[in-house]
Design a protein around this motif. Sequence first.
Motif, PDB file in Angstrom:
ATOM      1  N   SER A  44       0.815  -1.216   0.000  1.00 23.17           N
ATOM      2  CA  SER A  44       0.000   0.000   0.000  1.00 23.17           C
ATOM      3  C   SER A  44       0.847   1.264   0.000  1.00 23.17           C
ATOM      4  O   SER A  44       0.352   2.344  -0.327  1.00 23.17           O
ATOM      5  N   ALA A  45       2.125   1.167   0.314  1.00 24.19           N
ATOM      6  CA  ALA A  45       3.008   2.329   0.304  1.00 24.19           C
ATOM      7  C   ALA A  45       3.379   2.752  -1.115  1.00 24.19           C
ATOM      8  O   ALA A  45       3.748   3.904  -1.341  1.00 24.19           O
ATOM      9  N   TYR A  46       3.278   1.831  -2.088  1.00 19.83           N
ATOM     10  CA  TYR A  46       3.738   2.144  -3.436  1.00 19.83           C
ATOM     11  C   TYR A  46       2.782   1.748  -4.548  1.00 19.83           C
ATOM     12  O   TYR A  46       2.928   2.196  -5.676  1.00 19.83           O
ATOM     13  N   PHE A  47       1.784   0.921  -4.284  1.00 18.33           N
ATOM     14  CA  PHE A  47       0.890   0.434  -5.337  1.00 18.33           C
ATOM     15  C   PHE A  47      -0.487   1.072  -5.192  1.00 18.33           C
ATOM     16  O   PHE A  47      -1.143   0.906  -4.176  1.00 18.33           O
ATOM     17  N   LEU A  48      -0.913   1.808  -6.234  1.00 19.64           N
ATOM     18  CA  LEU A  48      -2.213   2.476  -6.191  1.00 19.64           C
ATOM     19  C   LEU A  48      -3.332   1.671  -6.809  1.00 19.64           C
ATOM     20  O   LEU A  48      -4.482   1.803  -6.412  1.00 19.64           O
ATOM     21  N   GLY A  49      -3.028   0.862  -7.798  1.00 25.09           N
ATOM     22  CA  GLY A  49      -4.075   0.078  -8.450  1.00 25.09           C
ATOM     23  C   GLY A  49      -3.795  -0.068  -9.921  1.00 25.09           C
ATOM     24  O   GLY A  49      -2.699   0.215 -10.399  1.00 25.09           O
ATOM     25  N   GLY A  50      -4.809  -0.478 -10.640  1.00 26.89           N
ATOM     26  CA  GLY A  50      -4.691  -0.673 -12.070  1.00 26.89           C
ATOM     27  C   GLY A  50      -5.731  -1.650 -12.548  1.00 26.89           C
ATOM     28  O   GLY A  50      -6.746  -1.867 -11.895  1.00 26.89           O
ATOM     29  N   GLY A  51      -5.481  -2.261 -13.684  1.00 30.62           N
ATOM     30  CA  GLY A  51      -6.444  -3.205 -14.215  1.00 30.62           C
ATOM     31  C   GLY A  51      -5.891  -4.011 -15.365  1.00 30.62           C
ATOM     32  O   GLY A  51      -4.843  -3.685 -15.927  1.00 30.62           O
ATOM     33  N   VAL A  52      -6.632  -5.068 -15.687  1.00 26.99           N
ATOM     34  CA  VAL A  52      -6.328  -5.875 -16.850  1.00 26.99           C
ATOM     35  C   VAL A  52      -7.177  -5.299 -17.979  1.00 26.99           C
ATOM     36  O   VAL A  52      -8.400  -5.417 -17.977  1.00 26.99           O
ATOM     37  N   ILE A  53      -6.527  -4.650 -18.912  1.00 31.21           N
ATOM     38  CA  ILE A  53      -7.184  -3.957 -20.010  1.00 31.21           C
ATOM     39  C   ILE A  53      -7.121  -4.879 -21.222  1.00 31.21           C
ATOM     40  O   ILE A  53      -6.240  -4.760 -22.076  1.00 31.21           O
ATOM     41  N   TYR A  54      -8.060  -5.817 -21.272  1.00 30.94           N
ATOM     42  CA  TYR A  54      -7.996  -6.899 -22.247  1.00 30.94           C
ATOM     43  C   TYR A  54      -8.879  -6.656 -23.470  1.00 30.94           C
ATOM     44  O   TYR A  54      -8.710  -7.308 -24.490  1.00 30.94           O
ATOM     45  N   THR A  55      -9.842  -5.753 -23.354  1.00 30.69           N
ATOM     46  CA  THR A  55     -10.774  -5.497 -24.447  1.00 30.69           C
ATOM     47  C   THR A  55     -10.980  -3.994 -24.626  1.00 30.69           C
ATOM     48  O   THR A  55     -10.653  -3.197 -23.738  1.00 30.69           O
ATOM     49  N   ALA A  56     -11.580  -3.634 -25.755  1.00 32.48           N
ATOM     50  CA  ALA A  56     -11.919  -2.225 -25.988  1.00 32.48           C
ATOM     51  C   ALA A  56     -12.900  -1.740 -24.928  1.00 32.48           C
ATOM     52  O   ALA A  56     -12.825  -0.592 -24.473  1.00 32.48           O
ATOM     53  N   GLN A  57     -13.804  -2.608 -24.510  1.00 33.16           N
ATOM     54  CA  GLN A  57     -14.776  -2.247 -23.470  1.00 33.16           C
ATOM     55  C   GLN A  57     -14.061  -1.921 -22.159  1.00 33.16           C
ATOM     56  O   GLN A  57     -14.358  -0.920 -21.511  1.00 33.16           O
ATOM     57  N   ALA A  58     -13.097  -2.732 -21.765  1.00 32.68           N
ATOM     58  CA  ALA A  58     -12.340  -2.472 -20.535  1.00 32.68           C
ATOM     59  C   ALA A  58     -11.509  -1.205 -20.680  1.00 32.68           C
ATOM     60  O   ALA A  58     -11.401  -0.412 -19.738  1.00 32.68           O
ATOM     61  N   ARG A  59     -10.929  -1.007 -21.842  1.00 29.49           N
ATOM     62  CA  ARG A  59     -10.111   0.174 -22.101  1.00 29.49           C
ATOM     63  C   ARG A  59     -10.922   1.450 -21.868  1.00 29.49           C
ATOM     64  O   ARG A  59     -10.462   2.383 -21.227  1.00 29.49           O
ATOM     65  N   GLU A  60     -12.143   1.458 -22.382  1.00 26.92           N
ATOM     66  CA  GLU A  60     -12.980   2.655 -22.225  1.00 26.92           C
ATOM     67  C   GLU A  60     -13.536   2.773 -20.814  1.00 26.92           C
ATOM     68  O   GLU A  60     -13.491   3.848 -20.210  1.00 26.92           O
ATOM     69  N   ALA A  61     -14.011   1.672 -20.247  1.00 27.33           N
ATOM     70  CA  ALA A  61     -14.622   1.716 -18.918  1.00 27.33           C
ATOM     71  C   ALA A  61     -13.611   2.025 -17.816  1.00 27.33           C
ATOM     72  O   ALA A  61     -13.908   2.795 -16.895  1.00 27.33           O
ATOM     73  N   LEU A  62     -12.431   1.463 -17.887  1.00 27.92           N
ATOM     74  CA  LEU A  62     -11.458   1.609 -16.803  1.00 27.92           C
ATOM     75  C   LEU A  62     -10.481   2.765 -16.980  1.00 27.92           C
ATOM     76  O   LEU A  62     -10.024   3.338 -15.988  1.00 27.92           O
ATOM     77  N   LEU A  63     -10.164   3.107 -18.231  1.00 22.20           N
ATOM     78  CA  LEU A  63      -9.185   4.170 -18.457  1.00 22.20           C
ATOM     79  C   LEU A  63      -9.738   5.349 -19.247  1.00 22.20           C
ATOM     80  O   LEU A  63      -9.030   6.326 -19.467  1.00 22.20           O
ATOM     81  N   GLY A  64     -10.986   5.246 -19.686  1.00 23.49           N
ATOM     82  CA  GLY A  64     -11.587   6.348 -20.434  1.00 23.49           C
ATOM     83  C   GLY A  64     -10.974   6.556 -21.803  1.00 23.49           C
ATOM     84  O   GLY A  64     -11.061   7.649 -22.359  1.00 23.49           O
ATOM     85  N   ILE A  65     -10.366   5.520 -22.372  1.00 21.12           N
ATOM     86  CA  ILE A  65      -9.783   5.617 -23.705  1.00 21.12           C
ATOM     87  C   ILE A  65     -10.883   5.313 -24.716  1.00 21.12           C
ATOM     88  O   ILE A  65     -11.399   4.200 -24.770  1.00 21.12           O
TER      89      ILE A  65
END
Length: 160
Positions: A44-65
């Motif tokens: 928790s001192a260094y890791f904020l989060g992230g995701g597995v961006i495996y599809t276009a749907q995930a790309r848009e939903a999680l990163l707003g791309i």
Amino acid sequence: MDALHVSASALAACLKAKRQRIAVAESSTGGLIAAALLAEPGASAYFLGGGVIYTAQAREALLGITPADMAGMRSASEAYALLLARRVREKHGADWGLAEAGAAGPTGNRYGDAAGHSCIAVVGPGIERVITLETGSADRRANMRRFAQGAFGLAIKTIG
């Protein structure tokens, strides 16, 4: 301790020493990068989060791309890996963004990349680095681990 955990431990120590934090966007590594970082005590001192961006749907939903952001760009490219790293860093307010996108196998992707192809990017304060890794292997599990190891190597070289 296996090689991924050794590398995650080295990156964690570097981030802790600098009091910096990282966010991760990964694709063909399927969460191995985040899992190895989170296996380290005090994550928790260094890791904020992230995701597995495996599809276009995930790309848009999680990163707003959006599709407009992707105009003229394809997944599993250096430009795309940089976009992922920039966006995950921005969305999490992290010092560093680490991203990976590729084709783990056993076949290549629809863009013509062979199995064993991955693009990895690290973006931080005033620095952006990206590499392409080609394993020449169709072994999905082995490629996933090699891609994660490659991500740790680039991150340690860039941040450390």
